[in-house]
Design a protein around this motif. Structure first.
Motif, PDB file in Angstrom:
ATOM      1  N   ALA A  22      75.345  69.708 -27.835  1.00 36.39           N
ATOM      2  CA  ALA A  22      74.621  70.048 -26.604  1.00 36.39           C
ATOM      3  C   ALA A  22      75.558  70.264 -25.418  1.00 36.39           C
ATOM      4  N   PHE A  40      72.267  73.269 -25.268  1.00 34.25           N
ATOM      5  CA  PHE A  40      71.895  72.088 -24.499  1.00 34.25           C
ATOM      6  C   PHE A  40      70.374  71.962 -24.426  1.00 34.25           C
ATOM      7  N   TRP A  44      68.375  68.970 -26.316  1.00 33.39           N
ATOM      8  CA  TRP A  44      67.777  67.933 -25.468  1.00 33.39           C
ATOM      9  C   TRP A  44      66.252  68.024 -25.457  1.00 33.39           C
TER      10      TRP A  44
END
Length: 188
Positions: A22, A40, A44
């Motif tokens: 990420a 990312f 996430w």
């Protein structure tokens, strides 16, 4: 002074691999699927990454950005011996990751991003004796050309298969993660 950890301590740690993927492939826009989602955002938003683990790993504490500009006095550092005998070291700070070959800084990810520092030819030599997951650790600073894309893609597939076998990444996300890593590695 660095706080060294060994590779075995993170080798099978889901939080490490999800955090690493990420945070270290900033140029991962997925042009193939025409989305604006970065690795990312994908990771996430769709995985349970333990933020407390990440903070402890990087040495984050409230106020570190005001006090030290996001740099830890004792950064968690991982070192791998490369095939040519040189040590590859990664320092993980709350605000930045810094990469070294021996004592020479060869890249960083964060506010002072400096990537695309290792050519494919050098990468192939350095990582000749490393396993597929270890090779992933050098990819954030790799620069490839279109001629090298197929070789890199196979390497990434092998690394992601290794992570998938540990149930770290979901099979349905593998293609987007692979494409994100490839997009990041193209020299700009």
């Amino acid at each position: 002074m660095r706080n060294y950890i060994n590779y075995e301590s993170i080798q099978n740690e889901p939080n490490f691999w999800l955090w690493f993927l990420a945070m270290h492939f900033l140029d991962s826009w997925n042009a193939q699927t025409q989305t604006d989602q970065t690795l990312f955002e994908l990771l996430w938003d769709n995985y349970e990454i333990n933020e407390e683990w990440c903070n402890q790993f990087t040495g984050y504490y409230e106020g570190i950005f005001e006090k030290n500009d996001g740099y830890s006095d004792n950064p968690t550092s991982l070192q791998l011996e490369l095939s040519n005998g040189v040590l590859f070291v990664m320092e993980f700070h709350p605000g930045e990751s810094v990469f070294y070959l021996g004592e020479e800084e060869v890249g960083c990810i964060g506010p002072h991003t400096n990537i695309h520092k290792i050519a494919w030819k050098d990468f192939a030599e350095y990582t000749r004796l490393l396993d597929s997951r270890q090779k992933i650790l050098l990819l954030p600073i790799l620069a490839i050309t279109s001629k090298e894309q197929n070789e890199l893609e196979q390497l990434v597939v092998n690394g992601l298969n290794s992570l998938r076998s540990l149930e770290i990444i979901k099979p349905e996300d593998e293609k987007e993660i692979r494409e994100g890593i490839l997009a990041h590695c193209f020299a700009k």
